[in-house]
Motif scaffolding. Structure first.
Motif, PDB file in Angstrom:
ATOM      1  N   ALA A  47       0.808  -1.225   0.000  1.00 20.51           N
ATOM      2  CA  ALA A  47       0.000   0.000   0.000  1.00 20.51           C
ATOM      3  C   ALA A  47       0.840   1.273   0.000  1.00 20.51           C
ATOM      4  O   ALA A  47       0.306   2.370  -0.190  1.00 20.51           O
ATOM      5  N   LEU A  48       2.158   1.139   0.192  1.00 19.92           N
ATOM      6  CA  LEU A  48       3.030   2.315   0.247  1.00 19.92           C
ATOM      7  C   LEU A  48       3.344   2.836  -1.154  1.00 19.92           C
ATOM      8  O   LEU A  48       3.329   2.092  -2.128  1.00 19.92           O
ATOM      9  N   THR A  49       3.651   4.133  -1.226  1.00 23.13           N
ATOM     10  CA  THR A  49       4.118   4.706  -2.487  1.00 23.13           C
ATOM     11  C   THR A  49       5.524   4.190  -2.761  1.00 23.13           C
ATOM     12  O   THR A  49       6.218   3.737  -1.829  1.00 23.13           O
ATOM     13  N   PRO A  50       5.996   4.226  -4.006  1.00 24.15           N
ATOM     14  CA  PRO A  50       7.363   3.777  -4.315  1.00 24.15           C
ATOM     15  C   PRO A  50       8.424   4.463  -3.451  1.00 24.15           C
ATOM     16  O   PRO A  50       9.386   3.823  -3.015  1.00 24.15           O
ATOM     17  N   GLU A  51       8.240   5.743  -3.183  1.00 24.59           N
ATOM     18  CA  GLU A  51       9.209   6.464  -2.347  1.00 24.59           C
ATOM     19  C   GLU A  51       9.232   5.920  -0.930  1.00 24.59           C
ATOM     20  O   GLU A  51      10.301   5.728  -0.344  1.00 24.59           O
ATOM     21  N   LYS A  52       8.041   5.656  -0.380  1.00 21.43           N
ATOM     22  CA  LYS A  52       7.974   5.119   0.979  1.00 21.43           C
ATOM     23  C   LYS A  52       8.431   3.664   1.024  1.00 21.43           C
ATOM     24  O   LYS A  52       8.959   3.207   2.047  1.00 21.43           O
ATOM     25  N   GLN A  53       8.256   2.935  -0.063  1.00 18.04           N
ATOM     26  CA  GLN A  53       8.767   1.569  -0.111  1.00 18.04           C
ATOM     27  C   GLN A  53      10.283   1.562   0.014  1.00 18.04           C
ATOM     28  O   GLN A  53      10.859   0.684   0.669  1.00 18.04           O
ATOM     29  N   LYS A  54      10.939   2.540  -0.591  1.00 17.89           N
ATOM     30  CA  LYS A  54      12.397   2.637  -0.475  1.00 17.89           C
ATOM     31  C   LYS A  54      12.804   2.909   0.966  1.00 17.89           C
ATOM     32  O   LYS A  54      13.814   2.400   1.448  1.00 17.89           O
ATOM     33  N   ARG A  55      12.001   3.730   1.645  1.00 17.99           N
ATOM     34  CA  ARG A  55      12.292   3.992   3.062  1.00 17.99           C
ATOM     35  C   ARG A  55      12.081   2.723   3.879  1.00 17.99           C
ATOM     36  O   ARG A  55      12.825   2.456   4.844  1.00 17.99           O
ATOM     37  N   PHE A  56      11.091   1.941   3.508  1.00 17.72           N
ATOM     38  CA  PHE A  56      10.842   0.661   4.173  1.00 17.72           C
ATOM     39  C   PHE A  56      12.047  -0.254   4.001  1.00 17.72           C
ATOM     40  O   PHE A  56      12.483  -0.921   4.947  1.00 17.72           O
ATOM     41  N   HIS A  57      12.613  -0.267   2.766  1.00 12.32           N
ATOM     42  CA  HIS A  57      13.820  -1.066   2.501  1.00 12.32           C
ATOM     43  C   HIS A  57      14.934  -0.686   3.465  1.00 12.32           C
ATOM     44  O   HIS A  57      15.597  -1.541   4.063  1.00 12.32           O
ATOM     45  N   SER A  58      15.155   0.618   3.586  1.00 19.32           N
ATOM     46  CA  SER A  58      16.246   1.117   4.422  1.00 19.32           C
ATOM     47  C   SER A  58      16.053   0.713   5.880  1.00 19.32           C
ATOM     48  O   SER A  58      17.005   0.291   6.553  1.00 19.32           O
ATOM     49  N   LYS A  59      14.829   0.819   6.362  1.00 22.16           N
ATOM     50  CA  LYS A  59      14.549   0.466   7.754  1.00 22.16           C
ATOM     51  C   LYS A  59      14.712  -1.040   7.986  1.00 22.16           C
ATOM     52  O   LYS A  59      15.189  -1.464   9.048  1.00 22.16           O
ATOM     53  N   MET A  60      14.327  -1.840   6.993  1.00 18.51           N
ATOM     54  CA  MET A  60      14.526  -3.289   7.108  1.00 18.51           C
ATOM     55  C   MET A  60      16.005  -3.629   7.242  1.00 18.51           C
ATOM     56  O   MET A  60      16.398  -4.421   8.107  1.00 18.51           O
TER      57      MET A  60
END
Length: 256
Positions: A47-60
């Motif tokens: 459900a995240l935008t592509p930009e927020k998905q990248k932030r999710f990657h970083s946090k993972m």
């Protein structure tokens, strides 16, 4: 056949050995093929935008560089790691520079387990799907692989064991696992939060609430169970529990 006492000694010894081996790994870059796996298995991520998905990657990847994951009597698979890391990130996605300073390792068991950490097939009291350790297991989490996968297989049942346990760690950041996450909940919201907790717990006890009954155990379990609901089915919570939804949204700030 091994006796129960011998089985427990073996499992306890294996757990202790595994804990001694848990060491944070150097931070690596996000594997590109994980994106597809996250889209397939994690509705929050999808459900995240592509930009927020990248932030999710970083946090993972930050989480995986700080916390080690070890399989107990199972070969750790790539998706195991992805789902555990996603479970850690989801409740803190709205926070900047978050670190689980009260966690150093996660042990993944094949199945649910009992109070002796026994997950043998012939045990009938394997009711624990996850727990945050204390004492000799301080800063450790134990999760059932069965429960981990179940939490992400149904996106509308309001249950996710791994998110539940990570919410306990958020609650514990202020020193007490008491259902009042003062570390992330502004002081002005504490009294309204307590009022809602008590109202919702009374409804659980009267069996007039769709919040899972385990949430009526105590304040800490209510916070964790309600948080599962919030992240698994926010639209339903907003409709059925608007006050609770509003406060949890203020607490977690998931749209940040």
């Amino acid at each position: 056949m091994l006796g129960t006492g011998i089985i427990f000694i073996i499992l306890a010894g294996f757990t202790f050995f595994a804990l001694k081996k848990l060491k944070p790994k150097p931070r690596k870059s996000f594997p590109p093929h994980w994106h597809k796996l996250l889209l397939e298995h994690v509705a929050f991520y999808k459900a995240l935008t592509p930009e927020k998905q990248k932030r999710f990657h970083s946090k993972m990847m930050q989480f995986l560089s700080e916390v080690s994951i070890e399989g107990v009597q199972l070969q750790l698979e790539e998706l195991d790691t992805i789902l555990i890391a996603a479970s850690a990130v989801i409740p803190v996605f709205g926070f900047d520079n978050w670190q689980y300073t009260n966690l150093s390792g996660v042990l993944l068991y094949p199945d649910n387990f009992n109070e002796d950490f026994d997950f043998s097939a012939n045990k009938s009291n394997k009711v624990i799907a996850g727990m945050v350790g204390t004492g000799r297991l301080e800063k450790q989490m134990i999760l059932s692989k069965k429960a981990l996968y179940h939490g992400f297989s149904n996106t509308t049942d309001k249950n996710n064991t791994a998110i539940h346990e990570f919410v306990h760690l958020i609650d514990k950041m202020d020193g007490d696992t008491d259902g009042i996450p003062e570390y992330v909940l502004q002081h002005t919201y504490v009294i309204p939060w307590l009022s809602i907790i008590h109202k919702e717990m009374q409804a659980i006890h009267k069996r007039t609430s769709d919040i899972r009954s385990y949430g009526g155990t105590n304040q800490a379990e209510f916070f964790a169970v309600a948080s599962e609901y919030f992240f698994e089915n926010p639209k339903l919570m907003k409709r059925k529990h608007p006050e609770l939804y509003k406060l949890l949204k203020t607490c977690f700030n998931p749209s940040n």
